[in-house]
Design a protein around this motif. Sequence first.
Motif, mmCIF file in Angstrom:
data_model
loop_
_atom_site.group_PDB
_atom_site.id
_atom_site.type_symbol
_atom_site.label_atom_id
_atom_site.label_comp_id
_atom_site.label_asym_id
_atom_site.label_seq_id
_atom_site.Cartn_x
_atom_site.Cartn_y
_atom_site.Cartn_z
ATOM 1 N N PRO A 197 -35.264 -43.609 24.471
ATOM 2 C CA PRO A 197 -34.177 -43.960 23.388
ATOM 3 C C PRO A 197 -33.261 -42.798 23.135
ATOM 4 C CG PRO A 197 -36.422 -43.000 22.623
ATOM 5 C CD PRO A 197 -36.550 -43.082 23.880
ATOM 6 N N ARG A 198 -32.056 -43.136 23.017
ATOM 7 C CA ARG A 198 -31.021 -42.295 22.758
ATOM 8 C C ARG A 198 -31.087 -41.946 21.420
ATOM 9 N NH1 ARG A 198 -25.801 -45.055 25.407
ATOM 10 N NH2 ARG A 198 -24.716 -43.345 24.236
ATOM 11 N N VAL A 199 -31.161 -40.576 21.119
ATOM 12 C CA VAL A 199 -31.093 -40.204 19.836
ATOM 13 C C VAL A 199 -29.786 -39.667 19.054
ATOM 14 C CG1 VAL A 199 -32.403 -38.744 18.029
ATOM 15 C CG2 VAL A 199 -33.633 -39.490 20.087
ATOM 16 N N VAL A 200 -28.933 -40.254 18.284
ATOM 17 C CA VAL A 200 -27.787 -40.096 18.096
ATOM 18 C C VAL A 200 -27.509 -39.478 16.463
ATOM 19 C CG1 VAL A 200 -25.354 -40.909 17.844
ATOM 20 C CG2 VAL A 200 -26.804 -41.709 19.736
ATOM 21 N N VAL A 201 -27.122 -38.451 16.179
ATOM 22 C CA VAL A 201 -26.928 -38.107 14.929
ATOM 23 C C VAL A 201 -25.537 -38.533 14.463
ATOM 24 C CG1 VAL A 201 -26.448 -35.561 15.530
ATOM 25 C CG2 VAL A 201 -27.133 -36.207 13.144
ATOM 26 N N ILE A 202 -25.328 -38.961 13.189
ATOM 27 C CA ILE A 202 -24.117 -39.465 12.707
ATOM 28 C C ILE A 202 -23.791 -38.429 11.518
ATOM 29 C CG2 ILE A 202 -22.632 -41.104 11.718
ATOM 30 C CD1 ILE A 202 -24.309 -43.072 13.251
ATOM 31 N N THR A 203 -22.992 -37.416 11.709
ATOM 32 C CA THR A 203 -22.451 -36.287 10.996
ATOM 33 C C THR A 203 -21.150 -36.300 10.633
ATOM 34 O OG1 THR A 203 -22.820 -34.050 10.510
ATOM 35 C CG2 THR A 203 -22.468 -34.671 12.510
ATOM 36 N N SER A 204 -20.766 -35.315 9.680
ATOM 37 C CA SER A 204 -19.380 -35.060 9.659
ATOM 38 C C SER A 204 -19.190 -33.708 8.787
ATOM 39 C CB SER A 204 -18.729 -36.021 8.516
ATOM 40 O OG SER A 204 -19.308 -35.776 7.423
ATOM 41 N N GLY A 205 -20.118 -33.050 8.120
ATOM 42 C CA GLY A 205 -19.787 -32.011 7.339
ATOM 43 C C GLY A 205 -19.338 -32.298 5.952
ATOM 44 N N LYS A 206 -18.423 -32.939 5.868
ATOM 45 C CA LYS A 206 -17.608 -33.181 4.372
ATOM 46 C C LYS A 206 -18.274 -34.546 4.150
ATOM 47 C CE LYS A 206 -13.278 -33.571 2.066
ATOM 48 N NZ LYS A 206 -13.687 -34.837 1.195
ATOM 49 N N GLY A 207 -18.537 -34.552 2.802
ATOM 50 C CA GLY A 207 -19.374 -35.859 1.892
ATOM 51 C C GLY A 207 -18.189 -36.819 1.712
ATOM 52 N N GLY A 208 -18.543 -37.998 1.946
ATOM 53 C CA GLY A 208 -17.471 -38.885 1.521
ATOM 54 C C GLY A 208 -16.599 -39.632 2.486
ATOM 55 N N VAL A 209 -16.980 -39.239 3.733
ATOM 56 C CA VAL A 209 -16.082 -39.863 4.887
ATOM 57 C C VAL A 209 -16.236 -40.965 5.585
ATOM 58 C CG1 VAL A 209 -15.158 -37.413 5.221
ATOM 59 C CG2 VAL A 209 -16.983 -38.315 6.578
ATOM 60 N N GLY A 210 -17.556 -41.323 5.089
ATOM 61 C CA GLY A 210 -18.065 -42.888 5.828
ATOM 62 C C GLY A 210 -19.200 -42.665 6.786
ATOM 63 N N LYS A 211 -20.069 -41.488 6.679
ATOM 64 C CA LYS A 211 -21.311 -41.401 7.475
ATOM 65 C C LYS A 211 -22.094 -42.759 7.540
ATOM 66 C CE LYS A 211 -22.478 -37.195 6.005
ATOM 67 N NZ LYS A 211 -21.316 -37.092 5.220
ATOM 68 N N THR A 212 -22.465 -42.699 6.078
ATOM 69 C CA THR A 212 -23.685 -43.970 5.970
ATOM 70 C C THR A 212 -23.066 -45.305 6.235
ATOM 71 O OG1 THR A 212 -24.317 -42.479 4.150
ATOM 72 C CG2 THR A 212 -25.303 -44.824 4.027
ATOM 73 N N THR A 213 -21.889 -45.502 6.038
ATOM 74 C CA THR A 213 -21.339 -46.870 6.308
ATOM 75 C C THR A 213 -21.103 -46.983 7.710
ATOM 76 O OG1 THR A 213 -19.700 -46.687 4.366
ATOM 77 C CG2 THR A 213 -19.126 -48.187 5.987
ATOM 78 N N THR A 214 -20.847 -46.058 8.603
ATOM 79 C CA THR A 214 -20.635 -45.997 10.027
ATOM 80 C C THR A 214 -22.228 -46.134 10.403
ATOM 81 O OG1 THR A 214 -18.836 -44.456 9.965
ATOM 82 C CG2 THR A 214 -20.200 -44.512 11.927
ATOM 83 N N THR A 215 -23.245 -45.649 9.944
ATOM 84 C CA THR A 215 -24.800 -45.839 10.582
ATOM 85 C C THR A 215 -24.917 -47.008 10.404
ATOM 86 O OG1 THR A 215 -25.014 -43.415 9.885
ATOM 87 C CG2 THR A 215 -26.896 -44.807 10.200
ATOM 88 N N ALA A 216 -24.673 -47.662 9.210
ATOM 89 C CA ALA A 216 -25.174 -49.017 8.924
ATOM 90 C C ALA A 216 -24.490 -50.140 9.683
ATOM 91 C CB ALA A 216 -24.726 -49.312 7.321
ATOM 92 N N ASN A 217 -23.040 -50.148 9.840
ATOM 93 C CA ASN A 217 -22.227 -50.817 10.794
ATOM 94 C C ASN A 217 -22.547 -50.827 12.207
ATOM 95 O OD1 ASN A 217 -20.341 -52.717 8.842
ATOM 96 N ND2 ASN A 217 -20.502 -50.845 8.002
ATOM 97 N N ILE A 218 -22.796 -49.718 12.645
ATOM 98 C CA ILE A 218 -23.191 -49.541 14.205
ATOM 99 C C ILE A 218 -24.362 -49.766 14.556
ATOM 100 C CG2 ILE A 218 -23.488 -47.652 15.637
ATOM 101 C CD1 ILE A 218 -20.997 -46.365 15.118
ATOM 102 N N GLY A 219 -25.642 -49.585 13.452
ATOM 103 C CA GLY A 219 -26.759 -50.000 13.713
ATOM 104 C C GLY A 219 -26.875 -51.624 13.757
ATOM 105 N N ILE A 220 -26.211 -52.003 12.885
ATOM 106 C CA ILE A 220 -26.229 -53.789 12.832
ATOM 107 C C ILE A 220 -25.380 -54.181 14.326
ATOM 108 C CG2 ILE A 220 -25.351 -55.750 11.523
ATOM 109 C CD1 ILE A 220 -27.791 -54.570 10.419
ATOM 110 N N SER A 221 -24.440 -53.727 14.458
ATOM 111 C CA SER A 221 -23.856 -54.112 15.582
ATOM 112 C C SER A 221 -24.646 -53.912 17.168
ATOM 113 C CB SER A 221 -22.319 -53.182 15.712
ATOM 114 O OG SER A 221 -21.507 -53.642 14.773
ATOM 115 N N LEU A 222 -25.373 -52.715 17.115
ATOM 116 C CA LEU A 222 -26.364 -52.722 18.186
ATOM 117 C C LEU A 222 -27.100 -53.629 18.351
ATOM 118 C CD1 LEU A 222 -26.738 -48.938 17.961
ATOM 119 C CD2 LEU A 222 -25.569 -49.973 19.838
ATOM 120 N N ALA A 223 -27.761 -54.227 17.050
ATOM 121 C CA ALA A 223 -28.857 -54.973 17.227
ATOM 122 C C ALA A 223 -28.191 -56.442 17.581
ATOM 123 C CB ALA A 223 -29.337 -55.412 15.771
ATOM 124 N N ARG A 224 -26.915 -56.695 17.027
ATOM 125 C CA ARG A 224 -26.272 -58.086 17.274
ATOM 126 C C ARG A 224 -25.927 -57.858 19.043
ATOM 127 N NH1 ARG A 224 -21.237 -59.241 13.649
ATOM 128 N NH2 ARG A 224 -21.406 -61.171 14.530
#
Length: 316
Positions: free
Chosen positions: A48-75
């Motif tokens: 498995p490829r282990v990918v961390v989604i980060t930014s440093g600054k809060g509120g830039v969209g890390k969690t939104t990116t994780t959710a949408n990319i994760g569902i896109s990978l499943a699709r």
Amino acid sequence: MISIHTIIKPSTLQFRPKRPSRKPPKTLAPIHALLQYNRKPQLAGDTPRVVVITSGKGGVGKTTTTANIGISLARLGFSAVAIDADVGLRNLDLLLGLENRVNYTVVEVLNGDCRLDQALVRDKQWSNFELLCISKPRSKLPLGFGGKALIWLVDALKNREEGPPDFILIDCPAGIDAGFITAITPANEAVLVTTPDITSLRDADRVTGLLECDGIRDIKMIVNRVRTDMIKGEDMMSVLDVQEMLGLPLLGVIPEDTEVIRSTNRGYPLVLNKPPALAGLAFEQAAWRLVEQDSMKAVMMEEEPKKRGFFSFFGG
């Protein structure tokens, strides 16, 4: 008197189809740019490829990116596990609409109160996508929890009976404190989410240095909340400027879209919207590039045509 039939021949009254123009239609270029997305992407790298989604600054969209990319990978047909590594302030379950299904977390697994498969929460629509939360809201981790514990967790996912997932996505908490160090420890790839403002770019540059010091060299960035009208008015830095400042390969460009807020409040990932939103299509293509370890090229606004259509964000 001359009859009209002697002047106009019957052959001239027949319908003659118009010859097709040699010039290609205006929509041919953007459609051609999207033809590659009609096929299944080829998975690159060892799984498995282990990918961390980060930014440093809060509120830039890390969690939104994780959710949408994760569902896109499943699709796209790949199995994925998303780990919400934000201790006490988890939000990934809310964006996925799974907040009522999280009964156990990693803390209970480590304490021996449940099995790992009990802590994994399958998505309602896509069974090949699973969510794993580190802890419950407003709770604190044990003192012994750190990078080694997360490495053990990733190894347990690799060795489970049903087989390892293709992707393990780690939603990294904001900041560069102990939570950040813990989240990046098991990763071998990183997706850096930033916005085109100077404060976010400063934090992103700092995080890039920390990732490289930790041995993570495969770093790509997603530029979120891009507004072309502000870029043309020189009120916002262009994606090309951002790429030149950070010096990272570009995984995706996400335009500012009001549908992001609506989908977040509904607990429904943006990529599942029908009809698809512009930002949702951008997330899907970012997931595509992530699978094939590809990147995109930013262009200057002056190089783009004045009349921009629906496909303008995707190379058309």
